[in-house]
Scaffold this motif. Structure first.
Motif, PDB file in Angstrom:
ATOM      1  N   VAL A   2       0.872  -1.177   0.000  1.00 48.89           N
ATOM      2  CA  VAL A   2       0.000   0.000   0.000  1.00 48.89           C
ATOM      3  C   VAL A   2       0.902   1.217   0.000  1.00 48.89           C
ATOM      4  CG1 VAL A   2      -1.862   1.238   1.164  1.00 48.89           C
ATOM      5  CG2 VAL A   2      -1.711  -1.256   1.325  1.00 48.89           C
ATOM      6  N   PRO A   3       1.329   1.660  -1.153  1.00 50.66           N
ATOM      7  CA  PRO A   3       2.169   2.856  -1.178  1.00 50.66           C
ATOM      8  C   PRO A   3       1.484   4.042  -0.520  1.00 50.66           C
ATOM      9  CG  PRO A   3       2.194   1.785  -3.309  1.00 50.66           C
ATOM     10  CD  PRO A   3       1.117   1.121  -2.500  1.00 50.66           C
ATOM     11  N   LEU A   4       2.215   4.677   0.345  1.00 45.59           N
ATOM     12  CA  LEU A   4       1.729   5.862   1.021  1.00 45.59           C
ATOM     13  C   LEU A   4       2.665   7.009   0.659  1.00 45.59           C
ATOM     14  CD1 LEU A   4       1.157   4.284   4.556  1.00 45.59           C
ATOM     15  CD2 LEU A   4      -0.587   4.756   2.845  1.00 45.59           C
ATOM     16  N   VAL A   5       2.113   8.083   0.219  1.00 52.37           N
ATOM     17  CA  VAL A   5       2.918   9.221  -0.210  1.00 52.37           C
ATOM     18  C   VAL A   5       2.492  10.458   0.562  1.00 52.37           C
ATOM     19  CG1 VAL A   5       3.623  10.666  -2.132  1.00 52.37           C
ATOM     20  CG2 VAL A   5       3.170   8.228  -2.510  1.00 52.37           C
ATOM     21  N   GLU A   6       3.444  10.973   1.360  1.00 54.18           N
ATOM     22  CA  GLU A   6       3.171  12.189   2.118  1.00 54.18           C
ATOM     23  C   GLU A   6       3.536  13.424   1.307  1.00 54.18           C
ATOM     24  OE1 GLU A   6       5.134   9.304   5.205  1.00 54.18           O
ATOM     25  OE2 GLU A   6       5.547   9.978   3.165  1.00 54.18           O
ATOM     26  N   SER A   7       2.883  14.501   1.635  1.00 54.13           N
ATOM     27  CA  SER A   7       3.227  15.800   1.058  1.00 54.13           C
ATOM     28  C   SER A   7       2.803  16.888   2.038  1.00 54.13           C
ATOM     29  CB  SER A   7       2.545  15.999  -0.302  1.00 54.13           C
ATOM     30  OG  SER A   7       1.136  15.952  -0.163  1.00 54.13           O
ATOM     31  N   GLY A   8       3.320  18.074   1.816  1.00 48.20           N
ATOM     32  CA  GLY A   8       2.888  19.209   2.632  1.00 48.20           C
ATOM     33  C   GLY A   8       3.875  19.664   3.677  1.00 48.20           C
ATOM     34  N   GLY A   9       4.990  18.957   3.822  1.00 50.05           N
ATOM     35  CA  GLY A   9       5.971  19.406   4.789  1.00 50.05           C
ATOM     36  C   GLY A   9       6.669  20.671   4.313  1.00 50.05           C
ATOM     37  N   GLY A  10       7.454  21.254   5.189  1.00 51.58           N
ATOM     38  CA  GLY A  10       8.180  22.459   4.826  1.00 51.58           C
ATOM     39  C   GLY A  10       8.685  23.181   6.049  1.00 51.58           C
ATOM     40  N   SER A  11       9.088  24.413   5.850  1.00 53.18           N
ATOM     41  CA  SER A  11       9.631  25.233   6.931  1.00 53.18           C
ATOM     42  C   SER A  11       8.723  26.422   7.182  1.00 53.18           C
ATOM     43  CB  SER A  11      11.028  25.724   6.559  1.00 53.18           C
ATOM     44  OG  SER A  11      11.915  24.653   6.365  1.00 53.18           O
ATOM     45  N   VAL A  12       8.332  26.596   8.431  1.00 50.86           N
ATOM     46  CA  VAL A  12       7.526  27.750   8.806  1.00 50.86           C
ATOM     47  C   VAL A  12       8.029  28.290  10.137  1.00 50.86           C
ATOM     48  CG1 VAL A  12       5.464  26.954   7.585  1.00 50.86           C
ATOM     49  CG2 VAL A  12       5.785  26.384  10.002  1.00 50.86           C
ATOM     50  N   GLN A  13       7.618  29.487  10.441  1.00 45.34           N
ATOM     51  CA  GLN A  13       7.996  30.075  11.716  1.00 45.34           C
ATOM     52  C   GLN A  13       7.052  29.595  12.816  1.00 45.34           C
ATOM     53  OE1 GLN A  13       8.162  34.348  11.053  1.00 45.34           O
ATOM     54  NE2 GLN A  13      10.363  34.206  10.709  1.00 45.34           N
ATOM     55  N   SER A  14       7.539  29.727  14.031  1.00 47.62           N
ATOM     56  CA  SER A  14       6.727  29.367  15.189  1.00 47.62           C
ATOM     57  C   SER A  14       5.393  30.111  15.143  1.00 47.62           C
ATOM     58  CB  SER A  14       7.485  29.738  16.457  1.00 47.62           C
ATOM     59  OG  SER A  14       6.755  29.374  17.604  1.00 47.62           O
ATOM     60  N   GLY A  15       4.328  29.381  15.413  1.00 46.22           N
ATOM     61  CA  GLY A  15       2.994  29.957  15.356  1.00 46.22           C
ATOM     62  C   GLY A  15       2.296  29.734  14.034  1.00 46.22           C
ATOM     63  N   SER A  82      -0.523  26.507  15.155  1.00 47.67           N
ATOM     64  CA  SER A  82       0.266  27.000  16.293  1.00 47.67           C
ATOM     65  C   SER A  82       1.539  26.175  16.476  1.00 47.67           C
ATOM     66  CB  SER A  82      -0.571  26.955  17.580  1.00 47.67           C
ATOM     67  OG  SER A  82      -1.749  27.717  17.443  1.00 47.67           O
ATOM     68  N   LEU A  83       2.238  25.984  15.402  1.00 49.78           N
ATOM     69  CA  LEU A  83       3.418  25.120  15.428  1.00 49.78           C
ATOM     70  C   LEU A  83       4.522  25.705  16.301  1.00 49.78           C
ATOM     71  CD1 LEU A  83       3.309  24.054  11.712  1.00 49.78           C
ATOM     72  CD2 LEU A  83       3.334  22.483  13.662  1.00 49.78           C
ATOM     73  N   LYS A  84       5.242  24.797  16.937  1.00 50.46           N
ATOM     74  CA  LYS A  84       6.329  25.170  17.839  1.00 50.46           C
ATOM     75  C   LYS A  84       7.625  24.538  17.356  1.00 50.46           C
ATOM     76  CE  LYS A  84       3.068  24.973  21.720  1.00 50.46           C
ATOM     77  NZ  LYS A  84       2.790  24.372  23.049  1.00 50.46           N
ATOM     78  N   PRO A  85       8.757  25.101  17.738  1.00 48.25           N
ATOM     79  CA  PRO A  85      10.034  24.502  17.330  1.00 48.25           C
ATOM     80  C   PRO A  85      10.150  23.028  17.715  1.00 48.25           C
ATOM     81  CG  PRO A  85      10.401  26.695  18.176  1.00 48.25           C
ATOM     82  CD  PRO A  85       8.955  26.388  18.422  1.00 48.25           C
ATOM     83  N   GLU A  86       9.549  22.636  18.825  1.00 48.91           N
ATOM     84  CA  GLU A  86       9.630  21.233  19.242  1.00 48.91           C
ATOM     85  C   GLU A  86       8.783  20.307  18.367  1.00 48.91           C
ATOM     86  OE1 GLU A  86       8.896  23.873  21.186  1.00 48.91           O
ATOM     87  OE2 GLU A  86       7.329  23.377  22.664  1.00 48.91           O
ATOM     88  N   ASP A  87       8.012  20.862  17.445  1.00 47.17           N
ATOM     89  CA  ASP A  87       7.287  20.038  16.478  1.00 47.17           C
ATOM     90  C   ASP A  87       8.164  19.659  15.290  1.00 47.17           C
ATOM     91  OD1 ASP A  87       4.428  22.121  17.063  1.00 47.17           O
ATOM     92  OD2 ASP A  87       4.757  20.089  17.848  1.00 47.17           O
ATOM     93  N   THR A 120       7.965  13.188   5.517  1.00 43.99           N
ATOM     94  CA  THR A 120       8.084  14.560   5.043  1.00 43.99           C
ATOM     95  C   THR A 120       8.606  15.412   6.187  1.00 43.99           C
ATOM     96  OG1 THR A 120       6.892  16.394   3.951  1.00 43.99           O
ATOM     97  CG2 THR A 120       5.666  15.144   5.595  1.00 43.99           C
ATOM     98  N   LEU A 121       9.586  16.253   5.885  1.00 50.22           N
ATOM     99  CA  LEU A 121      10.258  17.025   6.923  1.00 50.22           C
ATOM    100  C   LEU A 121       9.470  18.293   7.250  1.00 50.22           C
ATOM    101  CD1 LEU A 121      12.716  17.536   8.757  1.00 50.22           C
ATOM    102  CD2 LEU A 121      13.827  18.638   6.789  1.00 50.22           C
ATOM    103  N   VAL A 122       9.268  18.501   8.532  1.00 55.25           N
ATOM    104  CA  VAL A 122       8.635  19.717   9.037  1.00 55.25           C
ATOM    105  C   VAL A 122       9.645  20.428   9.921  1.00 55.25           C
ATOM    106  CG1 VAL A 122       6.831  20.607  10.556  1.00 55.25           C
ATOM    107  CG2 VAL A 122       6.296  18.789   8.913  1.00 55.25           C
ATOM    108  N   THR A 123       9.951  21.668   9.584  1.00 49.78           N
ATOM    109  CA  THR A 123      10.921  22.448  10.339  1.00 49.78           C
ATOM    110  C   THR A 123      10.273  23.736  10.817  1.00 49.78           C
ATOM    111  OG1 THR A 123      12.722  21.579   8.974  1.00 49.78           O
ATOM    112  CG2 THR A 123      13.192  23.529  10.317  1.00 49.78           C
ATOM    113  N   ILE A 124      10.296  23.919  12.117  1.00 46.87           N
ATOM    114  CA  ILE A 124       9.695  25.116  12.706  1.00 46.87           C
ATOM    115  C   ILE A 124      10.803  25.959  13.322  1.00 46.87           C
ATOM    116  CG2 ILE A 124       7.904  26.004  14.221  1.00 46.87           C
ATOM    117  CD1 ILE A 124       6.943  24.037  12.037  1.00 46.87           C
ATOM    118  N   SER A 125      10.900  27.178  12.875  1.00 46.73           N
ATOM    119  CA  SER A 125      11.920  28.083  13.398  1.00 46.73           C
ATOM    120  C   SER A 125      11.308  29.041  14.413  1.00 46.73           C
ATOM    121  CB  SER A 125      12.565  28.858  12.266  1.00 46.73           C
ATOM    122  OG  SER A 125      11.577  29.580  11.547  1.00 46.73           O
ATOM    123  N   SER A 126      12.115  29.397  15.386  1.00 48.35           N
ATOM    124  CA  SER A 126      11.628  30.298  16.448  1.00 48.35           C
ATOM    125  C   SER A 126      11.764  31.756  16.063  1.00 48.35           C
ATOM    126  CB  SER A 126      12.378  30.034  17.743  1.00 48.35           C
ATOM    127  OG  SER A 126      13.761  30.205  17.527  1.00 48.35           O
TER     128      SER A 126
END
Length: 126
Positions: A2-15, A82-87, A120-126
């Motif tokens: 069952v191939p699973l394909v994620e999308s939507g990750g990226g880099s955003v600022q805190s909040g 409300s993303l946080k750096p620890e996410d 998919t990589l999610v990066t949250i910057s402070s």
């Protein structure tokens, strides 16, 4: 498979917000139980949320993350607000047709599901 394909990750600022998607191929039965787990650098995998075919959900980030699915398109989503750096982590979607409703409500079992996406990589910057 069952191939699973994620999308939507990226880099955003805190909040900020991101919406992850996971498209599943194959019969919908194979993705009756779906979920998200994440792994941050140097940390263990952590179950984030699950959703069963009947729509019941479980999440560990109440008030900020919302899991949903579109059974017609066999796609699962994770709306993260409300993303946080620890996410910051690699987020994986997973699915397992063997999981009953009770297993699907156990976040510790998410990373043990049979089928995973590549993440998919999610990066949250402070």
């Amino acid at each position: 498979q069952v191939p699973l394909v994620e999308s939507g990750g990226g880099s955003v600022q805190s909040g900020g917000s991101l919406r992850l998607s996971c498209a599943a191929s194959g019969p919908s039965y194979f993705s009756s139980c779906m979920g998200w787990f994440r792994q941050a650098p140097g940390k263990e995998r952590e179950g984030v949320a699950t959703i069963y075919s009947d729509g019941s959900t479980l999440d560990s980030v109440k008030g900020r993350f919302t899991i949903s699915r579109d059974n017609a398109s066999n796609t699962m989503y994770l709306q993260m607000n409300s993303l946080k750096p620890e996410d910051t982590a690699v987020y994986y979607c997973a699915a397992d047709p063997r999981y009953s409703g009770s297993w699907c409500r156990d976040l510790s079992r998410v990373s043990a599901m049979r089928y995973w996406g590549k993440g998919t990589l999610v990066t949250i910057s402070s």
